[in-house]
Design a protein around this motif. Structure first.
Motif, PDB file in Angstrom:
ATOM      1  N   UNK A 181       0.847  -1.196   0.000  1.00  0.00           N
ATOM      2  CA  UNK A 181       0.000   0.000   0.000  1.00  0.00           C
ATOM      3  C   UNK A 181       0.878   1.239   0.000  1.00  0.00           C
ATOM      4  N   UNK A 182       0.500   2.240  -0.761  1.00  0.00           N
ATOM      5  CA  UNK A 182       1.278   3.464  -0.817  1.00  0.00           C
ATOM      6  C   UNK A 182       0.739   4.445   0.209  1.00  0.00           C
ATOM      7  N   UNK A 183       1.553   4.781   1.180  1.00  0.00           N
ATOM      8  CA  UNK A 183       1.132   5.677   2.239  1.00  0.00           C
ATOM      9  C   UNK A 183       2.216   6.688   2.501  1.00  0.00           C
ATOM     10  N   UNK A 184       1.868   7.716   3.235  1.00  0.00           N
ATOM     11  CA  UNK A 184       2.858   8.670   3.672  1.00  0.00           C
ATOM     12  C   UNK A 184       3.555   8.107   4.896  1.00  0.00           C
ATOM     13  N   UNK A 185       4.875   8.143   4.887  1.00  0.00           N
ATOM     14  CA  UNK A 185       5.611   7.640   6.026  1.00  0.00           C
ATOM     15  C   UNK A 185       5.282   8.452   7.266  1.00  0.00           C
ATOM     16  N   UNK A 186       5.305   7.839   8.459  1.00  0.00           N
ATOM     17  CA  UNK A 186       5.070   8.598   9.676  1.00  0.00           C
ATOM     18  C   UNK A 186       6.041   9.762   9.773  1.00  0.00           C
ATOM     19  N   UNK A 187       5.585  10.838  10.427  1.00  0.00           N
ATOM     20  CA  UNK A 187       6.370  12.066  10.448  1.00  0.00           C
ATOM     21  C   UNK A 187       7.764  11.848  11.003  1.00  0.00           C
ATOM     22  N   UNK A 188       7.890  11.099  12.103  1.00  0.00           N
ATOM     23  CA  UNK A 188       9.212  10.932  12.691  1.00  0.00           C
ATOM     24  C   UNK A 188      10.130  10.124  11.774  1.00  0.00           C
ATOM     25  N   UNK A 189       9.554   9.151  11.041  1.00  0.00           N
ATOM     26  CA  UNK A 189      10.356   8.364  10.116  1.00  0.00           C
ATOM     27  C   UNK A 189      10.779   9.207   8.920  1.00  0.00           C
ATOM     28  N   UNK A 190       9.840  10.009   8.424  1.00  0.00           N
ATOM     29  CA  UNK A 190      10.149  10.891   7.305  1.00  0.00           C
ATOM     30  C   UNK A 190      11.225  11.885   7.701  1.00  0.00           C
TER      31      UNK A 190
ATOM     32  N   UNK B 197     -13.309  19.770   6.766  1.00  0.00           N
ATOM     33  CA  UNK B 197     -13.520  18.696   5.791  1.00  0.00           C
ATOM     34  C   UNK B 197     -13.134  17.345   6.386  1.00  0.00           C
ATOM     35  N   UNK B 198     -11.994  17.313   7.060  1.00  0.00           N
ATOM     36  CA  UNK B 198     -11.551  16.063   7.685  1.00  0.00           C
ATOM     37  C   UNK B 198     -12.543  15.593   8.741  1.00  0.00           C
ATOM     38  N   UNK B 199     -13.050  16.524   9.552  1.00  0.00           N
ATOM     39  CA  UNK B 199     -14.024  16.157  10.579  1.00  0.00           C
ATOM     40  C   UNK B 199     -15.264  15.527   9.956  1.00  0.00           C
ATOM     41  N   UNK B 200     -15.744  16.138   8.860  1.00  0.00           N
ATOM     42  CA  UNK B 200     -16.972  15.649   8.241  1.00  0.00           C
ATOM     43  C   UNK B 200     -16.767  14.294   7.580  1.00  0.00           C
TER      44      UNK B 200
ATOM     45  N   UNK C  19      -4.645  13.229   6.563  1.00  0.00           N
ATOM     46  CA  UNK C  19      -5.486  12.260   7.264  1.00  0.00           C
ATOM     47  C   UNK C  19      -6.814  12.021   6.555  1.00  0.00           C
ATOM     48  N   UNK C  20      -7.341  13.060   5.885  1.00  0.00           N
ATOM     49  CA  UNK C  20      -8.627  12.920   5.193  1.00  0.00           C
ATOM     50  C   UNK C  20      -8.554  11.910   4.058  1.00  0.00           C
ATOM     51  N   UNK C  21      -7.375  11.697   3.506  1.00  0.00           N
ATOM     52  CA  UNK C  21      -7.229  10.785   2.372  1.00  0.00           C
ATOM     53  C   UNK C  21      -7.361   9.325   2.779  1.00  0.00           C
ATOM     54  N   UNK C  22      -7.325   9.048   4.064  1.00  0.00           N
ATOM     55  CA  UNK C  22      -7.451   7.665   4.505  1.00  0.00           C
ATOM     56  C   UNK C  22      -8.875   7.167   4.618  1.00  0.00           C
ATOM     57  N   UNK C  23      -9.858   8.047   4.503  1.00  0.00           N
ATOM     58  CA  UNK C  23     -11.234   7.654   4.794  1.00  0.00           C
ATOM     59  C   UNK C  23     -12.032   7.081   3.619  1.00  0.00           C
TER      60      UNK C  23
END
Length: 365
Positions: A1-10, A180-183, A218-222
């Motif tokens: 799966x293509x995801x954004x690496x966690x912030x600390x790892x990035x 937008x993310x909340x909704x 985060x909104x892209x995960x929903x």
């Protein structure tokens, strides 16, 4: 799966990159500049996101928005050539209430769902208005958001829907991005609980700064998929929604680490230029118009003559669908009720379908 690496790892990867580059040049002043520039990128977030390899499988989707029009079109549409049909659209008020069709329009909404299920495809409904003001109000008010979610749940159950599409066009600031993310999180929770699909529309990323802020990480995960509205774009030429514009839109969302299977490319079924005409009107004037992207001396439905219109003809729809087959997870006609239906050979729906099964429409050869 293509995801954004966690912030600390990035962050760690960027530091390693900086020092790995400069270690051999440790005693050279030039290294200080290279390190400084890269570290500046880290602090301000301008370094591109690092995406993992996309190894997800693609279930190629052939989708169409359908909306109630002046003429009955449902009986003329071959829903078996689609995997999903989305009713476009149900309105929403700032207090969370939905504006459902009434009378004959409601009957057609129900008929669309019945025809979709008879054809063994998904029937979804899109929710939204011409502006995003209602969604802003709903997402910013707990009571309104709760009422909205309850109303969407009733919509799903009352009409036996297979999914919900959120048509918020478009959040463009950090504040709107938070709302937008909340909704979409709440809608995602609901659709997951109900066992139905969830999608939302996004723009092409032509103004990438605004899109970055409006649709945050985060909104892209929903959603199960996003419908990329690569419409009315003119980045590369004077034609609206050209093949190159579509490629740029897909590239933007791929670079945002959205996996291929979630990216659905929108294809217009209307013209720009001197007039906004349905593809049906353009081809009804002259069948040869189906095989090009520009036409002159076109008589519109009101009898007016237009000398300069441009649109997506059969060849472009073939090319866009073929490109999406390699780089995305599907295509969606923005308004199948605007398609030419008198002869399937000249239909954009049929053209999209044939390419999706790797059989080109040869009517323009």
């Amino acid at each position: 799966m293509k995801t954004i690496l966690p912030t600390n790892k990035l962050f760690a990867n960027k530091l390693i990159k900086a020092f790995a580059f400069c270690f051999p040049l440790f005693f050279l002043a030039a290294c200080d500049n290279q390190t400084s520039e890269l570290l500046d990128d880290i602090w301000d977030g301008s370094e591109d996101d690092v995406c993992e390899e996309d190894v997800t499988s693609v279930d190629f989707k052939q989708i169409a928005y359908w909306s109630i029009s002046d003429e009955e079109t449902l009986d003329d549409i071959d829903f078996t050539k689609l995997t999903h049909v989305i009713y476009n659209k149900i309105g929403v008020e700032s207090n969370g209430n939905l504006i459902l069709p009434t009378g004959e329009d409601l009957d057609e909404f129900k008929e669309m769902i019945d025809l979709a299920h008879t054809s063994n495809i998904y029937a979804m409904a899109s929710i939204g208005n011409a502006s995003d003001s209602a969604f802003n109000s709903i997402a910013g008010n707990t009571t309104a958001l709760n009422d909205f979610i309850a109303n969407v749940e009733n919509l799903i159950k009352d009409y036996d829907l297979d999914g919900i599409d959120i048509n918020w066009q478009f959040p463009t600031t950090d504040d709107e991005g938070d709302l937008f993310e909340d909704l979409v999180k709440e809608v995602s929770d609901l659709t997951t609980d109900q066992g139905v699909l969830f999608s939302y529309v996004v723009d092409s990323g032509e103004d990438d700064d605004a899109t970055d802020q409006g649709v945050q990480e985060d909104a892209l995960g929903y959603p199960d998929f996003v419908n990329v509205m690569a419409l009315n774009t003119t980045d590369n030429d004077e034609l609206h929604s050209s093949l190159e514009d579509a490629k740029e839109a897909i590239t933007y969302w791929t670079n945002r680490c959205v996996v291929k299977n979630k990216i659905v490319l929108a294809i217009p079924v209307y013209s720009q230029g001197d007039a906004v005409l349905d593809f049906n009107d353009i081809v009804s004037d002259d069948l040869d118009n189906a095989c090009v992207d520009e036409a002159t001396n076109i008589e519109g439905p009101s009898g007016n003559i237009y000398d300069n219109i441009n649109y997506n003809g059969i060849a472009t729809v073939i090319a866009k669908t073929a490109y999406a087959q390699t780089k995305a997870g599907g295509v969606i006609l923005n308004a199948v009720n605007q398609d030419y239906v008198e002869d399937a050979d000249y239909s954009l729906l049929n053209t999209m379908y044939l390419q999706s099964i790797y059989q080109s429409n040869t009517i323009c050869d």
